[in-house]
Design an enzyme around this catalytic site. Structure first.
Site, mmCIF file in Angstrom:
data_model
loop_
_atom_site.group_PDB
_atom_site.id
_atom_site.type_symbol
_atom_site.label_atom_id
_atom_site.label_comp_id
_atom_site.label_asym_id
_atom_site.label_seq_id
_atom_site.Cartn_x
_atom_site.Cartn_y
_atom_site.Cartn_z
ATOM 1 N N GLY A 38 0.802 -1.219 0.000
ATOM 2 C CA GLY A 38 0.000 0.000 0.000
ATOM 3 C C GLY A 38 0.838 1.273 0.000
ATOM 4 O O GLY A 38 2.065 1.240 0.214
ATOM 5 N N HIS A 39 0.157 2.389 -0.179
ATOM 6 C CA HIS A 39 0.869 3.662 -0.284
ATOM 7 C C HIS A 39 1.611 4.014 1.003
ATOM 8 O O HIS A 39 1.112 3.808 2.095
ATOM 9 C CB HIS A 39 -0.055 4.811 -0.703
ATOM 10 C CG HIS A 39 -1.314 4.970 0.069
ATOM 11 N ND1 HIS A 39 -2.304 5.836 -0.320
ATOM 12 C CD2 HIS A 39 -1.754 4.386 1.193
ATOM 13 C CE1 HIS A 39 -3.286 5.773 0.532
ATOM 14 N NE2 HIS A 39 -2.984 4.916 1.459
ATOM 15 N N ASN A 40 2.805 4.531 0.802
ATOM 16 C CA ASN A 40 3.644 5.014 1.901
ATOM 17 C C ASN A 40 4.188 3.933 2.819
ATOM 18 O O ASN A 40 4.693 4.228 3.896
ATOM 19 C CB ASN A 40 2.914 6.088 2.731
ATOM 20 C CG ASN A 40 2.674 7.344 1.914
ATOM 21 O OD1 ASN A 40 1.578 7.568 1.421
ATOM 22 N ND2 ASN A 40 3.716 8.119 1.714
#
Lengths: 348, 348, 348
Positions: free
Chosen positions: A237-239
């Site tokens: 997922g993002h980050n």
């Protein structure tokens, strides 16, 4: 064609037993090996196949060399030595360093020396492709993608705007790097897209499996460390940040903004929640359900294992009664203590 | 370049504190922000970073404005206001409205006004592409696909025969819409394919994540409602219906002919069985195992969480004994009641 | 257009009731059917829709023919007969037997008779494509791929070096066949790639779902048997062997070197460990966690099912105490036996 036992021993700096001039030209398992086969023994459960192997060369530990009926390459880590030997015996085919006629390379993209761009590939504006990169057939690189020296995109890899692929990294077919993360804000029951403006930055010597997806950061970057190996069908997922030399096995997923330390191993089909942290050296076995940070290294597990369906139906029903059972157990203990107390009061 | 605090406040209809002429030109987290940064505070766990932020503009609730050391945009829903502000500060790059030379558009396909078709894309017979649609590089649209106004196929999306993509919907790279569902009839131990003749119909303002798959209906359509947001690597089986404004998080899957209501949220890696129904407002947390219909809104969960492997091995062994344990517990309770009865009979 | 009831009965060798000249031209469910609809009744839960169906033709068992208000096709296995009938009523569109101008076929590749190669496809060196094969738009076949007679690659399928696709097999979009397996050797905390030199060999009449990945063998081949049906987003690790006529439902995964027998069924989101063996006739229900070999046929299950989140939190806490609970239960039983012994010693 082929490589001799002596050449392998010399190249790898290892001792050998047997005929230095014997030639190996392919790999096979200990049980299925024949003339010309290179094989190895690293797992004791396969030791029973050693005495009868028809291989030309077996890579194994010194302590087992006496049992080996054929030529032997002596290595403290036979699996590793086998990997190096096989790379010499069956070198990977390298596609020619040129751009296929059917590929499209934007005029603002930079290509270094000896870059291969395969058929039907697309390299978009402001991409920067360093020397010795291989971009296989059907790959799509959107805007401003950086691919560092010697990286290899096997085929049909998609890399979205601004992502960075580290030196000598390998991306298997169907991988999607830098798609927009799953970021939405609530607005009276509707979900409004939050622009995802970060990048994905992948380190050196990393590997990304087939059809794996790594989302770009919402703010700032999603970071995959050096030497990280990610299997097929994995979601990052993002980050997220994945520390150097960690691995994620197939079908696992990690939700946004989670940090996984160095030298971690996430088992297949595991789910790691968002906004948590796993310290260095955490191992999660297959189907792990990690909902909170893990602050100590070690091996962690989840799940119920498998049992016959009829028995499982009962186990599940009882699982839902567990809190009740625990309370009843405590009540029984209390009652029994009271009984004992009564008896003690009564005397023997 | 950049947008002033005053312009943002005016565009969004929000109040601000501080310097209306200050300019923001990028986004950063509260902790990592610097001059020119737009950021926001929506989650109380990040409040500790507020006092020291170097951001030029923070979007936050009115009650926190007093603590803000820099310019503030006051919003009842800071995450939502941030989303709108960021779309102004960093507007998405729109590719030019033309068909790339390397794209193939069948002569029977219709393209509306201002349609972008990227490099190496293919648009098949009888497709109908409405105005302002973006079809990114490497996309494949087979026969008779309808893409409604303003939809965006980021890159390398595949859409099979007859599917419909709703207005302003976004499809991330690698998504496969309308592949043949998993429908087979038994014939003496062999599986015979049942033709899958339905479509996928996706509503307006929906999003489909990278490498997600949504199968066409076996009979009739698979229907994804308006505003539905589906994350990466999600499977939606044939003839499912997902109600408006529901979300499915990465790696989840729903088997065929299941109906998910409106405003539902299916957590990551959850598995929803086929031929069941989840009413509006159901939330399933990560790794949910939903084997039967859920007829009441609410939050549902599954799984064992994670524990050290050594302890887990014992827990699993006991899980398989749970029914036996429950019976023994009941037996103990019965014996103890008998003992009590005996004691009562004996008198004090 | 359309097929008459009489023609269908004759083609399938089945009896019918009603009007032999009635024409069906599409399929619909029993409840949604109308004039011209072909439908079927195979699941007793839909029997309530029979009396009111508006279909032109219903395929059903003889015992239900008396209840059928319209034309009936009598079949011992209505789902199977429906599949065959529908293939006649709505035959699949076959793309023309030619190579699209935008496709790239290496000059060393062999194409048989009546082969279709779609737009933007790529067929690499030394590929061998037998007669009547369909290779859809955007497919990538790397080096030395063999595709046997009548196989169909729907679109954007990737097949890596040396893999073999069996006769009449179907590969859905996004499938990746023969990517390099997840094989790495440890070298002082770093992971070194082990060359993956085997192939994938897929049998006849197999199906591979959208975005599914099947890795090539590390040594020797990964083997998918005849008639095996694999759903979307499934992972099959290197050197697995899946026996004839087995199925794997969406989002499941099997780790490397595992052997699954014939006529097995692996439920959705199930995880099968590596280096184990499942005998013929094993069924694993959805989210199965198979960590050890299964040596008896039968149905196996895992997981906790779903429950309200508040209750689940307590169940999980107790799960982690299960071993302790079991020990306390045993202790209670022992104490109670002692009490009983005391009482017996005391006499009535």
């Amino acid at each position: 064609m082929g490589v001799t036992v002596g050449e392998l021993a010399k190249s790898l700096g290892l001792a050998y037993r047997g005929d230095a001039t014997a030639v190996v030209n392919h790999a096979a398992s200990l049980a299925e090996a024949g003339p010309g086969s290179l094989t190895f023994l690293a797992n004791s459960r396969y030791r029973r196949h050693l005495a009868d192997t028809q291989a030309t060369l077996v890579v194994l530990e010194e302590s087992l060399a006496g049992e080996c009926p054929t030529n032997a390459l002596i290595a403290p880590n036979p699996h590793l030595a086998y990997a190096h030997a096989l790379a010499l015996v069956m070198p990977r085919h390298r596609p020619p360093p040129h751009v296929h006629d059917s590929a499209v390379v934007d005029e603002t993209a930079y290509l270094g020396e000896r870059v291969h761009v395969g058929a039907q590939a697309y390299i978009g504006p402001d991409c920067h492709i360093e020397d010795d990169v291989e971009i296989g057939p059907g790959c799509v690189l959107m805007r401003g993608v950086m691919v560092r020296r010697g990286a290899r995109l096997v085929a049909r890899v998609t890399i979205c705007d601004g992502s960075v692929i580290g030196e000598s990294s390998v991306l298997q077919p169907g991988a999607v790097i830098g798609a927009e993360g799953f970021g939405f804000a609530q607005d009276n029951g509707q979900w409004i897209k939050v622009p995802q403006v970060g990048r994905v930055v992948i380190g050196a010597h990393a590997e990304v499996g087939a059809n794996t997806t790594i989302d770009c950061g919402a703010i700032g970057d999603t970071v995959i460390g050096d030497g990280v190996k990610i299997d097929n069908l994995v979601q990052v997922g993002h980050n997220c940040r994945i520390g150097d030399h960690s691995i994620m096995v197939a079908c696992s997923g990690v939700a946004g903004s989670t940090e996984i330390g160095r030298h971690c191993a996430i088992g297949g089909m595991s789910a790691i929640a968002g906004h948590i942290r796993l310290v260095d050296g955490v191992q999660v076995t297959g189907m792990g359900q990690v909902t909170k940070s893990l602050t100590e290294p070690g091996v962690y597990s989840s799940g119920t294992g498998v049992e016959p369906n009829r028995q499982w139906r009962r186990s599940v029903a009882r699982f839902h009664q567990l809190d009740d059972m625990a309370k009843r157990l405590r009540e029984l203990e209390k009652r029994l203590r009271e009984l004992d107390g009564d008896r003690d009061a009564e005397g023997p």
